[in-house]
Motif scaffolding. Structure first.
Motif, short mmCIF file in Angstrom:
data_model
loop_
_atom_site.label_atom_id
_atom_site.label_comp_id
_atom_site.label_asym_id
_atom_site.label_seq_id
_atom_site.Cartn_x
_atom_site.Cartn_y
_atom_site.Cartn_z
N VAL A 121 0.84 -1.20 0.00
CA VAL A 121 0.00 0.00 0.00
C VAL A 121 0.88 1.25 0.00
O VAL A 121 1.87 1.33 0.73
CB VAL A 121 -0.92 0.00 1.24
CG1 VAL A 121 -1.70 1.31 1.33
CG2 VAL A 121 -1.85 -1.19 1.21
N LYS A 122 0.53 2.23 -0.81
CA LYS A 122 1.24 3.50 -0.80
C LYS A 122 0.76 4.34 0.39
O LYS A 122 -0.40 4.27 0.79
CB LYS A 122 0.99 4.25 -2.10
CG LYS A 122 1.53 3.54 -3.34
CD LYS A 122 1.21 4.33 -4.59
CE LYS A 122 1.73 3.61 -5.84
NZ LYS A 122 1.39 4.35 -7.08
N ARG A 205 5.00 0.90 5.08
CA ARG A 205 6.23 0.16 5.35
C ARG A 205 5.94 -1.29 5.75
O ARG A 205 6.65 -2.21 5.33
CB ARG A 205 7.02 0.85 6.47
CG ARG A 205 7.61 2.20 6.10
CD ARG A 205 8.71 2.09 5.04
NE ARG A 205 9.47 3.33 4.94
CZ ARG A 205 10.65 3.54 5.50
NH1 ARG A 205 11.23 2.58 6.19
NH2 ARG A 205 11.26 4.70 5.37
N VAL A 206 4.90 -1.49 6.56
CA VAL A 206 4.56 -2.86 6.97
C VAL A 206 4.04 -3.66 5.78
O VAL A 206 4.45 -4.80 5.54
CB VAL A 206 3.52 -2.86 8.10
CG1 VAL A 206 3.05 -4.29 8.40
CG2 VAL A 206 4.11 -2.24 9.37
N SER A 207 3.15 -3.06 4.99
CA SER A 207 2.50 -3.81 3.91
C SER A 207 3.43 -4.10 2.74
O SER A 207 3.11 -4.93 1.89
CB SER A 207 1.26 -3.06 3.42
OG SER A 207 1.60 -1.86 2.77
N GLU A 208 4.57 -3.42 2.68
CA GLU A 208 5.53 -3.77 1.63
C GLU A 208 6.32 -5.02 2.00
O GLU A 208 6.95 -5.64 1.15
CB GLU A 208 6.48 -2.60 1.35
CG GLU A 208 7.52 -2.33 2.40
CD GLU A 208 8.43 -1.15 2.05
OE1 GLU A 208 8.26 -0.60 0.95
OE2 GLU A 208 9.27 -0.79 2.89
N VAL A 209 6.23 -5.42 3.28
CA VAL A 209 6.93 -6.61 3.75
C VAL A 209 5.99 -7.80 3.88
O VAL A 209 6.31 -8.92 3.48
CB VAL A 209 7.60 -6.33 5.12
CG1 VAL A 209 8.22 -7.60 5.70
CG2 VAL A 209 8.62 -5.22 5.00
#
Length: 250
Positions: A121-122, A205-209
């Motif tokens: 998510v951006k 930052r969390v959702s990119e991981v």
């Protein structure tokens, strides 16, 4: 709107908290739902954690004041760790003091509740993935944390994640007061304006991981003033616009 999850006559339901009454919801709070005509007294239900999680993602060292009291440099990127779903605890639930720890601490935190599946998510789109916010206590066995050198065991004991009392869906989380009381004595007092990494960036930052699922929570960090609890203590997290989350240490 304050969404609560509760048990009434053996059934678990969602509702909207209106003062001392609950308007029962029909449907899925993470999808389509309607407010029914059924109204229950808050005194006649047992409040549960407002969501059922697959995981709780936590942000460490995310208040300027907390970094200062710990004499640590500000992080250049968010530090994440996990608490398991088995640590989940309810409003009014007992926090069980582990026999293998001698130094259990409270940590008041604002928790983000995820509304729908979130992956990569951006930051500018993060708000659309958030159902609302709730109070959290990131209970920590500090001596075990120091001994292990990493945080999983110290943060993961059963009952070490009280959440509640509700999910507030209509609040600006960028500027709200957060406090913690131990036996009615104020121990933590800050404002989310002191966050190092703000809510949209945290979600991004969390959702990119890792993929976030409906009902998952992200704990946004604790302010200065963390400290120990003892058996018999009552600990209360209070967040402006959301409510109070109280638990007893046993």
């Amino acid at each position: 709107m304050k969404i609560v999850r509760f048990e009434h006559e053996g059934n678990i339901k969602f509702g909207v908290l209106q003062g001392e009454h609950i308007n029962v919801l029909n449907g899925d709070v993470f999808g389509e739902y309607q407010i029914s005509k059924e109204i229950l007294s808050l005194a006649n239900v047992k409040l549960l954690s407002p969501c059922v999680i697959s995981k709780a993602v936590c942000v460490g060292l995310n208040y300027h004041g907390h970094a200062k009291e710990m004499n640590l440099e500000l992080p250049v990127q968010p530090l994440f760790f996990l608490k398991p779903s088995s640590a989940l605890n309810h409003p009014g639930g007992n926090i069980e003091y582990p026999s293998i720890s001698q130094d259990v601490h409270y940590e008041a935190e604002l928790a983000i509740v995820i509304k729908k599946l979130a992956k990569k998510v951006k930051a500018e789109e993060a708000e659309g993935y958030i159902l609302g916010y709730t109070c959290a206590n990131d209970v920590t066995a500090r001596d075990i944390q120091k001994m292990d050198g990493q945080w999983t065991r110290a943060k993961s004991f059963d009952t070490f994640l009280p959440l509640g009392p509700c999910i507030e869906t209509e609040i600006d989380a960028s500027n709200i007061n957060i406090k913690l009381y131990l036996n009615d004595q104020l121990k933590q007092s800050s404002n989310t304006g002191d966050l190092i990494f703000k809510v949209p960036e945290i979600v991004a930052r969390v959702s990119e991981v890792m993929t976030l699922y409906p009902g998952d929570v992200i704990l946004t960090g604790t302010p200065s003033g963390v400290g120990p609890m003892q058996v018999g203590d009552t600990v209360t997290v209070e967040i402006e616009g959301i409510g109070r989350l109280s638990n007893i240490v046993v």
